[in-house]
Design an enzyme around this catalytic site. Structure first.
Site, PDB file in Angstrom:
ATOM      1  N   GLN A 125      -4.039  -3.313  -8.648  1.00 39.04           N
ATOM      2  CA  GLN A 125      -2.902  -2.444  -9.003  1.00 39.04           C
ATOM      3  C   GLN A 125      -3.235  -1.560 -10.210  1.00 39.04           C
ATOM      4  O   GLN A 125      -2.343  -1.167 -10.965  1.00 39.04           O
ATOM      5  CB  GLN A 125      -1.655  -3.285  -9.279  1.00 39.04           C
ATOM      6  CG  GLN A 125      -0.963  -3.784  -8.014  1.00 39.04           C
ATOM      7  CD  GLN A 125      -0.441  -2.642  -7.148  1.00 39.04           C
ATOM      8  OE1 GLN A 125      -0.110  -1.566  -7.633  1.00 39.04           O
ATOM      9  NE2 GLN A 125      -0.381  -2.877  -5.837  1.00 39.04           N
ATOM     10  N   SER A 126      -4.486  -1.230 -10.382  1.00 34.87           N
ATOM     11  CA  SER A 126      -4.906  -0.411 -11.521  1.00 34.87           C
ATOM     12  C   SER A 126      -4.243   0.967 -11.514  1.00 34.87           C
ATOM     13  O   SER A 126      -4.326   1.705 -10.533  1.00 34.87           O
ATOM     14  CB  SER A 126      -6.428  -0.231 -11.469  1.00 34.87           C
ATOM     15  OG  SER A 126      -6.839   0.796 -12.361  1.00 34.87           O
TER      16      SER A 126
END
Ligand SMILES: *Cc1c(COP(=O)(O)O)cnc(C)c1O
Length: 321
Positions: free
Chosen positions: A73-74
């Site tokens: 989920q960067s």
């Protein structure tokens, strides 16, 4: 400065800066917010600023592909993917759902990163996302270097970007961002801190002033200030600073991390609700929720006072993960 780093425009700047009247009254401080959630670039966030300099460097060295790593989920990978799309570069990223620090081990509350939020946006952007099984950060870095070498042997020119875009150029972007504060001076600037170039740039910008820059750690790694000092040593020559900041010069609060990176805390969930219900502004669960929870607590205990700036670093697509 004559040879200041070149910049490829990506964001709409300056980002808005405004007072939070209701929360100021609630918390008994003069509270302001810097809206880097509203960069107008790929759903916003602090990484857009860093990328203006990093992409410029990638283009200068003739890169064909940019390689980085992070969590699934960067926010950085999402914004990097957009910057690459706009500049004719391919983007490859090696990610784990939840990378962790080896001594701390995998947090028990860990859950998969899923296919929503940033992962969905990455796929729309055409990011070559290589999801590998969870492990620690060091094994993630090894897999990333393996991918870079594989691409190089296939004839690509690879530009490597460290996790979160935290190189001296990333910090330079935040050193520059400080000049957007046309209100002030602030007694405190509070931001979420992880890979460190946000806090490092701001810390250099306000070094020797009355403004205290407080980073709220979102990562349980106790030695992150050593990494910040290292980034700062690369930043100093870019800004003509004659004095380096040492690890102990970085003001860091670890009290809001909770179980680990990316694991939502109760006080973080409360902070998200409070910001939404009092000011109509959304925080993200991984970074800004923890940073704002820490700010609330410190205001209540009078560990911050006066005119306070909360630097909203973005991340809201993770709300949909
Ligand atoms: C990456 C990120 C941070 C941390 O910034 P660093 O420069 O890596 O310390 C904070 N907030 C959000 C939303 C981020 O995506």
């Amino acid at each position: 400065m004559a040879n200041s780093p070149a910049k490829t425009p990506l964001i709409l700047s300056p980002t808005p800066l405004h007072r939070l009247d209701r929360l100021s009254a609630d918390l008994g401080i003069d509270l302001w917010i810097k809206r880097d959630d509203l960069t107008g670039f790929a759903f916003g966030g602090n990484k857009g600023r860093k990328l203006e300099y990093l992409i410029s460097e990638a283009l200068k060295v003739g890169a064909t592909v940019v390689v980085t790593c992070g969590s699934a989920q960067s926010n950085f990978v999402r914004q990097l993917g957009a910057a690459c799309s706009m500049n004719g570069l391919r983007c490859a990223a090696v990610v784990m759902d939840l990378p962790y620090d080896a001594p701390a081990g995998k947090p028990s509350g860990a859950h998969p990163g899923g296919t929503g939020g940033n992962v969905l946006l990455d796929s729309l952007l055409g990011v070559d996302l290589r999801v590998i099984p969870d492990g620690d950060w060091d094994s993630l870095f090894v897999s990333t270097e393996d991918l870079a070498i594989e691409l190089e042997s296939a004839g690509e020119t690879v530009y490597r970007i460290p996790v979160g875009g935290s190189s001296p150029l990333g910090a330079y972007a935040f050193y520059q961002a400080a000049s957007e504060l046309n209100v002030g001076p602030f007694d405190w600037i509070v931001c979420a801190s992880s890979s460190g170039s946000t806090q490092t740039g701001l810390a250099y910008a306000f070094a020797g002033s009355a403004t205290q820059v407080l980073g709220v750690a979102c990562d349980p790694e106790p030695n992150i200030a050593l990494d910040f000092a290292e980034i700062g040593r690369g930043l100093a020559p870019l800004i003509g600073a004659s004095k380096f900041l040492e690890a102990e010069d970085y003001l860091l609060d670890f009290s809001a991390v909770g179980e680990g990176y990316g694991i939502v805390t109760d006080e973080g969930s409360h902070a998200i609700q409070l910001m939404a219900r009092r000011e109509g502004i959304f925080l993200d669960p991984v970074y800004t929720a923890k940073a704002f929870a820490c700010l609330i607590r410190r205001a209540e205990t009078r560990d911050i006072e006066g005119r306070v700036l909360f630097w909203h670093t973005g991340g809201t697509p993770a709300l949909f993960a």
